[in-house]
Motif scaffolding. Structure first.
Motif, mmCIF file in Angstrom:
data_model
loop_
_atom_site.group_PDB
_atom_site.id
_atom_site.type_symbol
_atom_site.label_atom_id
_atom_site.label_comp_id
_atom_site.label_asym_id
_atom_site.label_seq_id
_atom_site.Cartn_x
_atom_site.Cartn_y
_atom_site.Cartn_z
ATOM 1 N N ALA A 80 31.031 -102.082 -7.171
ATOM 2 C CA ALA A 80 30.602 -101.022 -7.636
ATOM 3 C C ALA A 80 29.120 -101.410 -8.112
ATOM 4 C CB ALA A 80 31.211 -100.497 -9.130
ATOM 5 N N GLU A 81 28.247 -100.076 -8.149
ATOM 6 C CA GLU A 81 26.870 -100.302 -8.533
ATOM 7 C C GLU A 81 26.503 -100.694 -10.052
ATOM 8 O OE1 GLU A 81 24.584 -96.720 -7.150
ATOM 9 O OE2 GLU A 81 25.509 -96.754 -5.180
ATOM 10 N N SER A 82 27.380 -100.326 -10.760
ATOM 11 C CA SER A 82 27.294 -100.713 -12.145
ATOM 12 C C SER A 82 28.611 -101.019 -12.931
ATOM 13 C CB SER A 82 26.493 -99.444 -12.957
ATOM 14 O OG SER A 82 27.608 -98.392 -13.161
ATOM 15 N N ILE A 83 28.629 -101.749 -14.112
ATOM 16 C CA ILE A 83 29.732 -102.192 -14.557
ATOM 17 C C ILE A 83 30.591 -100.846 -15.374
ATOM 18 C CG2 ILE A 83 28.598 -102.445 -16.909
ATOM 19 C CD1 ILE A 83 31.600 -104.658 -15.403
ATOM 20 N N SER A 84 29.892 -100.020 -15.554
ATOM 21 C CA SER A 84 30.314 -98.594 -16.288
ATOM 22 C C SER A 84 31.375 -98.311 -15.080
ATOM 23 C CB SER A 84 29.270 -97.695 -16.618
ATOM 24 O OG SER A 84 28.753 -97.377 -15.514
ATOM 25 N N GLN A 85 31.125 -98.224 -13.866
ATOM 26 C CA GLN A 85 32.234 -98.008 -12.844
ATOM 27 C C GLN A 85 33.446 -98.576 -12.844
ATOM 28 O OE1 GLN A 85 29.526 -97.338 -9.471
ATOM 29 N NE2 GLN A 85 29.596 -95.381 -9.906
ATOM 30 N N CYS A 86 33.230 -99.947 -13.188
ATOM 31 C CA CYS A 86 34.274 -100.894 -13.183
ATOM 32 C C CYS A 86 35.234 -101.002 -14.286
ATOM 33 C CB CYS A 86 33.665 -102.473 -13.123
ATOM 34 S SG CYS A 86 32.753 -102.548 -11.513
ATOM 35 N N ARG A 87 34.868 -100.253 -15.402
ATOM 36 C CA ARG A 87 35.735 -100.324 -16.691
ATOM 37 C C ARG A 87 37.462 -100.164 -16.468
ATOM 38 N NH1 ARG A 87 31.094 -98.009 -19.680
ATOM 39 N NH2 ARG A 87 29.994 -100.087 -20.589
ATOM 40 N N ARG A 88 37.516 -99.152 -15.745
ATOM 41 C CA ARG A 88 38.993 -98.974 -15.535
ATOM 42 C C ARG A 88 39.700 -99.383 -14.053
ATOM 43 N NH1 ARG A 88 37.827 -92.929 -15.966
ATOM 44 N NH2 ARG A 88 36.256 -93.000 -17.590
ATOM 45 N N CYS A 89 38.970 -100.362 -13.483
ATOM 46 C CA CYS A 89 39.482 -100.745 -12.344
ATOM 47 C C CYS A 89 40.486 -101.773 -12.858
ATOM 48 C CB CYS A 89 38.444 -101.618 -11.562
ATOM 49 S SG CYS A 89 38.775 -102.350 -10.101
ATOM 50 N N GLU A 90 41.770 -102.051 -11.605
ATOM 51 C CA GLU A 90 42.710 -102.728 -12.159
ATOM 52 C C GLU A 90 42.471 -104.158 -11.473
ATOM 53 O OE1 GLU A 90 45.990 -102.029 -9.110
ATOM 54 O OE2 GLU A 90 44.843 -99.983 -9.097
ATOM 55 N N PHE A 91 41.334 -104.314 -10.819
ATOM 56 C CA PHE A 91 41.112 -105.609 -10.249
ATOM 57 C C PHE A 91 39.834 -106.222 -11.203
ATOM 58 C CE2 PHE A 91 42.687 -103.204 -6.614
ATOM 59 C CZ PHE A 91 43.763 -104.108 -6.478
ATOM 60 N N LEU A 92 39.297 -105.794 -12.276
ATOM 61 C CA LEU A 92 38.363 -106.199 -12.903
ATOM 62 C C LEU A 92 38.421 -107.490 -13.353
ATOM 63 C CD1 LEU A 92 35.734 -105.390 -14.405
ATOM 64 C CD2 LEU A 92 36.888 -104.656 -16.479
ATOM 65 N N LYS A 93 39.318 -108.141 -13.630
ATOM 66 C CA LYS A 93 39.702 -109.511 -14.328
ATOM 67 C C LYS A 93 39.764 -110.587 -13.137
ATOM 68 C CE LYS A 93 42.246 -108.726 -18.161
ATOM 69 N NZ LYS A 93 43.557 -108.179 -18.885
ATOM 70 N N GLU A 94 39.701 -110.064 -11.915
ATOM 71 C CA GLU A 94 39.688 -110.909 -10.473
ATOM 72 C C GLU A 94 38.235 -110.915 -9.927
ATOM 73 O OE1 GLU A 94 42.243 -108.386 -10.414
ATOM 74 O OE2 GLU A 94 43.683 -109.952 -11.342
ATOM 75 N N CYS A 95 37.354 -109.964 -10.591
ATOM 76 C CA CYS A 95 36.109 -109.565 -10.056
ATOM 77 C C CYS A 95 35.152 -110.739 -10.009
ATOM 78 C CB CYS A 95 35.570 -108.253 -10.592
ATOM 79 S SG CYS A 95 34.035 -107.610 -9.677
ATOM 80 N N LYS A 96 34.593 -111.175 -8.863
ATOM 81 C CA LYS A 96 33.456 -112.163 -8.915
ATOM 82 C C LYS A 96 32.091 -111.689 -9.166
ATOM 83 C CE LYS A 96 36.354 -115.213 -6.674
ATOM 84 N NZ LYS A 96 37.839 -114.791 -7.499
ATOM 85 N N LYS A 97 32.055 -110.486 -9.089
ATOM 86 C CA LYS A 97 30.558 -109.870 -9.342
ATOM 87 C C LYS A 97 30.195 -110.004 -10.888
ATOM 88 C CE LYS A 97 27.260 -106.600 -8.181
ATOM 89 N NZ LYS A 97 26.931 -105.300 -7.551
#
Length: 185
Positions: free
Chosen positions: A162-179
């Protein structure tokens, strides 16, 4: 038939046509007056063509779309999607949803659909609505989204960040995200 009889018939037909035009104008004006203040000016004199109706196509891709409201004005259709949310804004998912509806409606019915639509946003606790005009994606873009989704689901390609962390807040893969490793704390 003499000339006076012919003119008399022509005069009567003219009066009937004039009366029909007046009645139609009065109806259109009444429709305009009964529209709520939030209703888009582009659709002020439009008539409801479809409400809560499902359309489907099999070619060029298999799609199914359920429209909220579709209005007909001057031979063209305009899509309207209703949303209840706490923020008065349009998301890209709304544009994609309306664009898919446009593609399916055009191909299923053969009708001409405008390149824009409206997202009507209503707050769950505050009365009132707002219609926001959005410009829709074309059929080629929708087809590309479809093929990308199929490729993502079959894992032949990987998703972009995603272009920003605000788009990631509800992502189910956030804990595994490398970015965004700081977000896993």
């Amino acid at each position: 038939m003499n000339t006076s009889t012919y003119l008399s018939i022509l005069l009567h037909v003219s009066w009937v046509l004039l009366l029909l035009c007046v009645v139609r104008g009065v109806r259109r004006h009444a429709t305009c007056r009964t529209r709520p203040s939030w209703f888009p000016n582009e659709l002020r004199y439009a008539s409801l063509a479809y409400a809560e109706q499902t359309f489907s196509i099999d070619h060029p891709i298999k799609l199914l779309a359920r429209v909220d409201r579709v209005y007909r004005n001057k031979g063209r259709l305009t899509l309207m999607e209703y949303k209840i949310r706490s923020v008065e804004r349009v998301f890209m998912s709304d544009v994609i949803e309306l664009s898919v509806q446009k593609m399916v409606l055009e191909l299923a019915s053969g009708a001409k659909v405008n390149e824009y639509g409206f997202v009507v946003v209503e707050h769950p606790e505050i009365p009132g609505r707002r219609a926001i005009k959005v410009f829709l994606l074309n059929n080629k873009q929708i087809t590309a989204f479809y093929h990308r989704r199929i490729a993502l689901l079959s894992q032949t390609i990987s998703a972009d960040y995603a272009e920003s962390i605000s788009q990631c807040r509800r992502c189910e893969f956030l804990k595994e995200c490398k970015k965004y490793p700081e977000s896993t704390v």
